[in-house]
Design an enzyme around this catalytic site. Structure first.
Site, short mmCIF file in Angstrom:
data_model
loop_
_atom_site.label_atom_id
_atom_site.label_comp_id
_atom_site.label_asym_id
_atom_site.label_seq_id
_atom_site.Cartn_x
_atom_site.Cartn_y
_atom_site.Cartn_z
N LYS A 136 2.96 -13.42 7.74
CA LYS A 136 1.77 -12.43 7.00
C LYS A 136 1.89 -13.39 5.37
CE LYS A 136 0.73 -8.34 4.02
NZ LYS A 136 1.81 -6.87 3.85
N THR B 123 0.91 -1.22 -0.03
CA THR B 123 0.13 -0.17 -0.14
C THR B 123 1.11 0.93 -0.28
OG1 THR B 123 -1.34 -1.12 0.81
CG2 THR B 123 -1.47 1.35 1.33
N TYR C 135 6.27 -12.80 4.60
CA TYR C 135 5.32 -12.04 4.19
C TYR C 135 4.40 -13.36 2.64
CZ TYR C 135 1.57 -9.28 1.44
OH TYR C 135 0.87 -8.06 0.85
#
Length: 316
Positions: free
Chosen positions: A182, A70, A158
Site C-alpha cells: 500500500k 484513520t 505500508y
C-alpha cells in the site's frame, strides 16, 4: 451477500496465495475509525464500533482495515488494537476480510501480529516503521524478519517513506508471505516503477479516492478509504467505474468527494481523522472524540463539513 465480486474472499487455507490476495485487495479497503468512550476517551466504545461495522457490511464493504491511521493506531495500546481486531473479525463473520495494522519496534510488531491473527485477522498491514534514520537495507531486514517470525501470515507493506527502490522491492517480492504493498505517498511515477519491479504483488493506492485514478493508471488494483466509513456506496461507485475502465466516470465521482478530502488535508493534514469522525457523528454513526495529539475540528471547519455533507445529500 450476492455472488461474484461482491462476495468476500476468505483466505483461510491459502493464506499467502498471492492470486487469492490479489482478488481480496482489488477492492476498497475501508480503514475504520476507532470510537472511544469515557470522559477522557480512555476506553473503546465497542457498541459504537459494532454499529459502524454493521453500516459498512450492509453497505457492501468486503475489506476492512482495523488499526490503520484513520483508526488512530498510534494512540492505541496493543491490547486495544487486538480487541478492535477481534471485534472486526467477530462482526464480519466471513462477510469481509479483516486486515490488522501492526508496527513500531520489530519485536512489538511480531507480538502484535501474532495476537491479531489469533484474534481473527486474515492478514497484517505493516505500518511504516517510525524512525528518523531508516534505511532501505534496514527496512528490508525489518520486513523479512517479521515474515520469518510469522510464517504463513500474509503481510501488506505500508510504504510512507522514500527508502524502497525497485531493487529493494524485488528482494521483498522474493518473500512468499509478502502479498501486497500500500503506497501512502503522492508519487504515482515512483509507484509505477515499483509495480514494474514486483508485478506479482498486489499494489494498492493508500491515498484514498483523490489519488485512486492516477494510481490505477500506474498499476494499482484497489485503494484505501477513510470516507467510506461515512458513505461506503460513494467509494464503491468509484471502484466500479475503475474496474469497468470508465476513467472519466471515476474522475467525476472522485471530484464530488474532493471537498471532503480538501477539508481533511486542512491544517497540514491535522483534520484527516477529525473530519471523518465528525461526519460520522453528523450522519448518525459513532465517530466520537479524538485522542491527543489529534484534535477536534474548529467551528469554521465543522460548519464547512456540514455544508459539504448537505451538498452531497448525506442526511445531517
Amino acid at each position: 451477500s450476492s455472488a461474484g465480486p461482491s462476495e468476500a474472499v476468505k483466505p483461510r487455507g491459502a493464506v499467502t496465495d498471492r492470486a487469492v490476495w490479489r482478488r481480496i485487495l482489488a477492492d476498497v479497503a475501508v480503514v475504520t475509525v476507532t470510537p472511544f468512550a469515557g470522559r477522557h476517551l480512555e476506553a473503546i466504545d465497542h457498541d459504537g464500533l459494532e454499529r459502524n461495522l454493521g453500516h459498512l457490511l450492509r453497505g457492501g464493504v468486503r475489506l476492512l482495515v482495523a488499526g490503520g491511521n484513520t483508526g488512530e493506531f498510534a494512540s492505541l495500546a496493543d491490547a486495544e488494537v487486538v480487541a478492535v481486531v477481534g471485534a472486526h473479525a467477530r462482526i464480519a463473520q466471513g462477510r469481509a476480510t479483516v486486515i490488522a495494522g501492526v508496527g513500531y519496534r520489530l519485536e512489538r510488531a511480531i507480538e502484535l501480529g501474532r495476537a491479531s491473527i489469533e484474534a481473527g485477522a486474515d492478514g497484517l498491514m505493516v505500518h511504516h516503521p517510525i524512525h528518523p534514520y531508516a534505511s532501505e537495507a534496514g527496512l528490508v531486514t525489518y520486513y523479512t524478519s517479521l515474515a520469518e517470525a510469522l510464517p504463513g501470515v500474509p503481510l501488506i507493506l505500508y510504504v510512507r517513506g522514500p527508502q524502497l527502490t525497485p531493487a529493494g522491492e524485488r528482494r521483498l517480492a522474493a518473500v512468499e508471505s509478502i502479498v501486497g504493498v500500500k503506497m501512502g505517498q503522492a508519487d504515482p511515477e515512483r509507484f509505477a516503477t515499483l509495480v514494474a519491479a514486483a508485478p506479482d504483488l498486489a499494489w494498492v493506492c493508500g491515498l484514498a479516492e483523490g489519488w485512486a485514478v492516477r494510481f490505477w493508471e500506474a498499476g494499482a488494483i484497489g485503494f484505501t478509504s477513510g470516507f467510506a466509513n461515512v458513505a461506503p456506496d460513494r467509494s464503491l461507485e468509484v471502484l466500479a467505474a475503475l474496474v469497468a475502465g470508465d476513467l472519466p466516470r471515476a474522475e467525476r465521482l472522485v471530484s464530488r468527494l474532493q471537498p471532503i478530502e480538501q477539508l481533511r488535508a486542512g491544517h497540514g493534514e491535522a483534520n484527516n481523522v477529525a473530519v471523518i469522525k465528525a461526519a460520522m457523528d453528523l450522519v448518525g454513526l459513532v465517530g466520537g472524540g479524538l485522542r491527543p495529539p489529534l484534535s477536534e475540528l474548529n467551528e469554521e471547519d465543522h460548519a464547512e463539513l456540514v455544508r459539504i455533507l448537505q451538498t452531497m445529500e448525506l442526511s445531517v
